[in-house]
Motif scaffolding. Structure first.
Motif, mmCIF file in Angstrom:
data_model
loop_
_atom_site.group_PDB
_atom_site.id
_atom_site.type_symbol
_atom_site.label_atom_id
_atom_site.label_comp_id
_atom_site.label_asym_id
_atom_site.label_seq_id
_atom_site.Cartn_x
_atom_site.Cartn_y
_atom_site.Cartn_z
ATOM 1 N N ALA A 51 13.640 33.527 -12.253
ATOM 2 C CA ALA A 51 14.249 33.726 -13.571
ATOM 3 C C ALA A 51 13.853 32.607 -14.533
ATOM 4 C CB ALA A 51 15.770 33.793 -13.440
ATOM 5 N N ILE A 52 13.765 31.384 -14.037
ATOM 6 C CA ILE A 52 13.322 30.259 -14.870
ATOM 7 C C ILE A 52 11.870 30.463 -15.282
ATOM 8 C CG2 ILE A 52 12.971 27.753 -14.932
ATOM 9 C CD1 ILE A 52 15.912 28.571 -14.789
ATOM 10 N N LEU A 53 11.048 30.901 -14.347
ATOM 11 C CA LEU A 53 9.640 31.142 -14.658
ATOM 12 C C LEU A 53 9.487 32.251 -15.696
ATOM 13 C CD1 LEU A 53 6.676 30.524 -14.092
ATOM 14 C CD2 LEU A 53 6.780 32.221 -12.261
ATOM 15 N N ILE A 54 10.206 33.336 -15.541
ATOM 16 C CA ILE A 54 10.133 34.441 -16.501
ATOM 17 C C ILE A 54 10.627 34.003 -17.871
ATOM 18 C CG2 ILE A 54 11.141 36.703 -17.051
ATOM 19 C CD1 ILE A 54 10.982 37.278 -14.018
ATOM 20 N N ALA A 55 11.732 33.273 -17.904
ATOM 21 C CA ALA A 55 12.249 32.785 -19.188
ATOM 22 C C ALA A 55 11.262 31.835 -19.846
ATOM 23 C CB ALA A 55 13.596 32.099 -18.984
#
Length: 123
Positions: A51-55
C-alpha cells in the motif's frame, strides 16, 4: 498512442486526490490485514508495504509519507496485542515499527525517483 505508465503521472503531488488514493490503499491494506488476522497470522505490517508503494507511485513522496504516517497508529491500535487499545509497545514491537519505517522511507524515495524518471522520459 497510449503509453503504459501514463496513469502514474496523472495524480499530482499535494492534491486532495493523491491523499484520497493513499487513504484508500491503506484502508484496503487494513481490510486485508484483518482477513489475515482472522486466520491467526500476525503479520503486522506485511499488507501495508504494498500500500505504501502504490501510494508512493501514484502520488509521489507526499502521498507515500501520508500513508506511512497513518499506518503506524492503525497497526499499533488494531493489530498489536492488546488489540484495540494503545498499550506501550514491547521491544519486539519497537523493532517492527522501526523496520517498517525504514523500509517505507526507502519505498517512498524509490517511488519518487521512479516518478521523476518517468517525467523526464515523457519530455
Amino acid at each position: 498512442m497510449r503509453k503504459g505508465n501514463d496513469y502514474i503521472l496523472k495524480l499530482r503531488p499535494w492534491s486532495l486526490s493523491t491523499f484520497a488514493a493513499a487513504l484508500l490503499a491503506v484502508v484496503f491494506a487494513t481490510a486485508m490485514q484483518e482477513v489475515f488476522a482472522t486466520f491467526g497470522l500476525q503479520l503486522y505490517f506485511a499488507t501495508f508495504v504494498p500500500a505504501i508503494l502504490i501510494a508512493g507511485l501514484l502520488g509521489g513522496a507526499p502521498a507515500g509519507a501520508f500513508a506511512t504516517v497513518i499506518t503506524v497508529p492503525i497497526v499499533w491500535w488494531m493489530f498489536m496485542p492488546p488489540c484495540f487499545e494503545f498499550a506501550w509497545p514491547t521491544a519486539a514491537d519497537y523493532d517492527s515499527i522501526s523496520s517498517f519505517l525504514l523500509s517505507s522511507a526507502l519505498l517512498v524515495c524509490f517511488s519518487q525517483l521512479y516518478r521523476e524518471a518517468l517525467a523526464i522520459l515523457r519530455k
